[in-house]
Motif scaffolding. Structure first.
Motif, PDB file in Angstrom:
ATOM      1  N   THR A  66       9.350  58.852  23.566  1.00  0.00           N
ATOM      2  CA  THR A  66      10.756  58.643  23.203  1.00  0.00           C
ATOM      3  C   THR A  66      11.460  59.954  22.875  1.00  0.00           C
ATOM      4  O   THR A  66      12.565  60.221  23.366  1.00  0.00           O
ATOM      5  N   TRP A 124      15.399  54.075  12.648  1.00  0.00           N
ATOM      6  CA  TRP A 124      15.041  55.483  12.759  1.00  0.00           C
ATOM      7  C   TRP A 124      16.051  56.198  13.646  1.00  0.00           C
ATOM      8  O   TRP A 124      16.534  55.651  14.644  1.00  0.00           O
ATOM      9  N   GLU A 154      13.451  63.684  12.272  1.00  0.00           N
ATOM     10  CA  GLU A 154      13.806  62.262  12.302  1.00  0.00           C
ATOM     11  C   GLU A 154      14.174  61.837  10.884  1.00  0.00           C
ATOM     12  O   GLU A 154      13.767  62.466   9.917  1.00  0.00           O
ATOM     13  N   ALA A 161       4.364  63.788  17.582  1.00  0.00           N
ATOM     14  CA  ALA A 161       5.154  63.584  18.798  1.00  0.00           C
ATOM     15  C   ALA A 161       5.661  64.900  19.382  1.00  0.00           C
ATOM     16  O   ALA A 161       5.991  64.969  20.565  1.00  0.00           O
ATOM     17  N   CYS A 202      15.138  58.050   8.480  1.00  0.00           N
ATOM     18  CA  CYS A 202      15.197  56.589   8.461  1.00  0.00           C
ATOM     19  C   CYS A 202      16.381  56.111   7.627  1.00  0.00           C
ATOM     20  O   CYS A 202      16.571  56.549   6.489  1.00  0.00           O
ATOM     21  N   ASP A 221      14.232  53.807  18.991  1.00  0.00           N
ATOM     22  CA  ASP A 221      13.401  52.634  18.707  1.00  0.00           C
ATOM     23  C   ASP A 221      12.008  53.029  18.250  1.00  0.00           C
ATOM     24  O   ASP A 221      11.366  52.319  17.466  1.00  0.00           O
ATOM     25  N   GLN A 222      11.519  54.166  18.773  1.00  0.00           N
ATOM     26  CA  GLN A 222      10.185  54.649  18.425  1.00  0.00           C
ATOM     27  C   GLN A 222      10.262  56.138  18.108  1.00  0.00           C
ATOM     28  O   GLN A 222      11.201  56.831  18.532  1.00  0.00           O
ATOM     29  N   ARG A 223       9.258  56.655  17.418  1.00  0.00           N
ATOM     30  CA  ARG A 223       9.204  58.093  17.110  1.00  0.00           C
ATOM     31  C   ARG A 223       8.050  58.766  17.843  1.00  0.00           C
ATOM     32  O   ARG A 223       7.564  59.814  17.421  1.00  0.00           O
ATOM     33  N   ASP A 224       7.630  58.191  18.962  1.00  0.00           N
ATOM     34  CA  ASP A 224       6.517  58.770  19.711  1.00  0.00           C
ATOM     35  C   ASP A 224       7.031  59.802  20.710  1.00  0.00           C
ATOM     36  O   ASP A 224       8.235  59.952  20.929  1.00  0.00           O
TER      37      ASP A 224
END
Length: 283
Positions: free
Chosen positions: A175, A151, A132, A197, A134, A169-172
């Motif tokens: 997602t 992200w 990932e 994750a 940013c 939208d999220q890094r979990d």
């Protein structure tokens, strides 16, 4: 460059639409040279001698630039020789807005390709690095980048060099795991850092998963696992962003897709750009 490419088969040159010429027959078009026109050519009917613009119904219909200039602009954009100063000087185009608009059109063609041809990378025996990154405001508010943090998640196939990059939208896990399943083929060997994750990949029979602990090493000393290729890809995207003194938040996705497109068609970008224009805007 433009006419050599068109007449050599790069773009359709004879209108395919069937229109009534007179009560007995349809138009019989041919490409006629007409030097008083900007493009130097027009379509002329052998029966009624009527004429039609060679741009009619094409990607170039609303542009007032000469076709040679448009093809050179597209060529420079495809080769990433696309700074505003360079394009305006080489093509003698007086309007900065015109150049920016055409660069955006070319980027839209890249994005449209992936809408029509969803990307998947990897496969049995292929190593795919994932990571990932940013995109957002600079530290201490220096510089002009995005107005808000965003992200993004991506992966690169080490064998083919093809990649995927998407905004998230999220890094979990809820997602990222579905994105992995969407873009990475089963049987792939996935290399990642130890972001939590990714933990469930260890139990996913579709993939073989290896990790590197970045708090200790950039390259695992035992397995040699690393994520330097995908990290380098993010760096190259951000370097291009810096070249333009930042990009608007709404354009980030198209810039990511442009990078994906260049990774796929980097050997012959101009050829593929024109081919894809003919598919999106058939005559």
């Amino acid at each position: 460059m433009g006419w050599a490419f068109i007449l050599g088969g790069g773009l359709p040159v004879i209108p395919k639409t069937i229109e009534q010429c007179n009560e007995f027959a349809n138009h019989d078009w041919y490409l006629a040279k007409l030097t008083r026109l900007t493009d130097g050519f027009t379509f002329r009917c052998r029966r009624c001698l009527g004429t039609k613009s060679i741009r009619n119904g094409t990607f170039f219909e609303l542009s007032h630039l000469p076709l040679n200039s448009l093809f050179e602009l597209m060529y420079y954009c495809s080769r990433q020789q696309d700074s505003l100063d360079h394009l305006i000087h080489e093509l003698d185009i007086g309007s900065t807005k015109t150049v920016v608009d055409w660069k955006n059109f070319c980027r839209d063609v890249c994005a449209e390709y992936f809408l029509r041809n969803p990307v998947q990378i990897g496969g049995p025996g292929h190593i795919v690095e994932i990571d990932e990154s940013c995109f957002g405001k600079r530290k201490y508010q220096r510089g002009c980048v995005l107005r808000a943090q965003q992200w993004d998640f991506g992966g690169v196939d080490l064998q083919t060099k093809e990649c995927f990059m998407v905004e998230v939208d999220q890094r979990d896990a809820l997602t990222l795991i579905p994105i992995i399943q969407q873009f990475i083929r089963p049987g792939s060997i996935i290399h990642s850092d130890q972001w939590r994750a990714y933990n469930s990949l260890q139990n996913d029979p579709a993939y073989v998963h290896f990790t590197v602990n970045h708090s200790v090493n950039f390259v695992d000393p035992v397995t040699s696992v690393h994520t330097q290729n995908i990290e380098n890809s993010w760096m190259r995207v951000k370097c291009r962003q810096k070249k333009y003194l930042g990009i608007h938040r709404t354009l980030l996705s198209s810039y990511l897709q442009e990078y994906m497109w260049r990774q796929k068609f980097g050997e012959t970008p101009f050829k593929h750009l024109v081919e894809q224009i003919t598919q999106i805007y058939p005559v």
